[in-house]
Design an enzyme around this catalytic site. Sequence first.
Site, PDB file in Angstrom:
ATOM      1  N   ASP A  44      -6.820  18.080  26.789  1.00  0.00           N
ATOM      2  CA  ASP A  44      -6.076  19.239  27.275  1.00  0.00           C
ATOM      3  C   ASP A  44      -4.576  18.984  27.233  1.00  0.00           C
ATOM      4  OD1 ASP A  44      -8.276  21.094  28.228  1.00  0.00           O
ATOM      5  OD2 ASP A  44      -8.773  19.289  29.359  1.00  0.00           O
ATOM      6  N   TYR A  45      -4.138  17.877  27.804  1.00  0.00           N
ATOM      7  CA  TYR A  45      -2.715  17.538  27.817  1.00  0.00           C
ATOM      8  C   TYR A  45      -2.188  17.351  26.405  1.00  0.00           C
ATOM      9  CZ  TYR A  45       1.438  14.603  28.452  1.00  0.00           C
ATOM     10  OH  TYR A  45       2.703  14.074  28.386  1.00  0.00           O
ATOM     11  N   SER A  46      -2.929  16.627  25.582  1.00  0.00           N
ATOM     12  CA  SER A  46      -2.485  16.344  24.220  1.00  0.00           C
ATOM     13  C   SER A  46      -2.353  17.616  23.397  1.00  0.00           C
ATOM     14  CB  SER A  46      -3.468  15.386  23.533  1.00  0.00           C
ATOM     15  OG  SER A  46      -3.522  14.153  24.214  1.00  0.00           O
ATOM     16  N   THR A  65      -1.436  20.537  24.467  1.00  0.00           N
ATOM     17  CA  THR A  65      -0.182  21.222  24.813  1.00  0.00           C
ATOM     18  C   THR A  65       1.000  20.543  24.130  1.00  0.00           C
ATOM     19  OG1 THR A  65       0.205  19.915  26.845  1.00  0.00           O
ATOM     20  CG2 THR A  65      -1.100  21.935  27.044  1.00  0.00           C
TER      21      THR A  65
END
Length: 249
Positions: free
Chosen positions: A156-158, A160
């Site tokens: 998820d973070y990657s 973005t």
Amino acid sequence: MEQNLRGKTALVTGGSRGLGAAAARRLAAAGADVAISYERSAEKAAAVAEEIEEFGVRAHARRADQGNRDEVVALVADVAERFGRIDILVNNAAVFLGGGPLGSLGQEESRRLWDINVHGVVTTTTEALKHMPDGGRIISIGTITARRAFAAGFGDYSATKAAISAYGRSWAHELAPRQITVNTVVSAFALTDMAIPQDSEIGKVLLSLAPFHRYARPAEVAAAVGFLAGPEASYITGTDLDVDGGWNA
């Protein structure tokens, strides 16, 4: 250090700590007036502003929730009113949410992650461009996990952060007629309070994979920001500049 940014104004989002604070100090050392935004760390932001002023330049710290469009618009307007222009924008503010298996991130958490890490960057950049003269600099802070999954849970973070690099390449074409450069500094795992603890199980694995067997120092990442903000980088745009200590070598 050469004062090659004298007379310039920079806005660094999330500049109260970590990579943002290091970038703010680096730009101030080069002679730029620097505004920083923060969400919760008011005391830390005030301390960074005091450090900036020690370089003989102007400083300003303002609270803004990077995930709130109205607050971001107000932030940029305030900085432009105070300093008259924004020559350099450093999109640094971000959050890490997730870390679990696929689908474990709730709807509200997912919305918050994308609002801050992506939509906030788009809004800040759009608004800053209204006050940016030709030849300006847009620099975003990325991460090596946007390119390489070292372990499960970074998806998820990657995603973005990968979006920011994609935006940067498109914006580089769009803003080329104005000689505004757009680049992303892709940092390795760095020594900040957002970092995976080095003594954790995954931290030890990551360090074993790194050629230097250490995390990046914030000042090392900030040096890349300072270079891209300077006149020597006027022909570099639409690229990811890796500051990863050979992680991806």
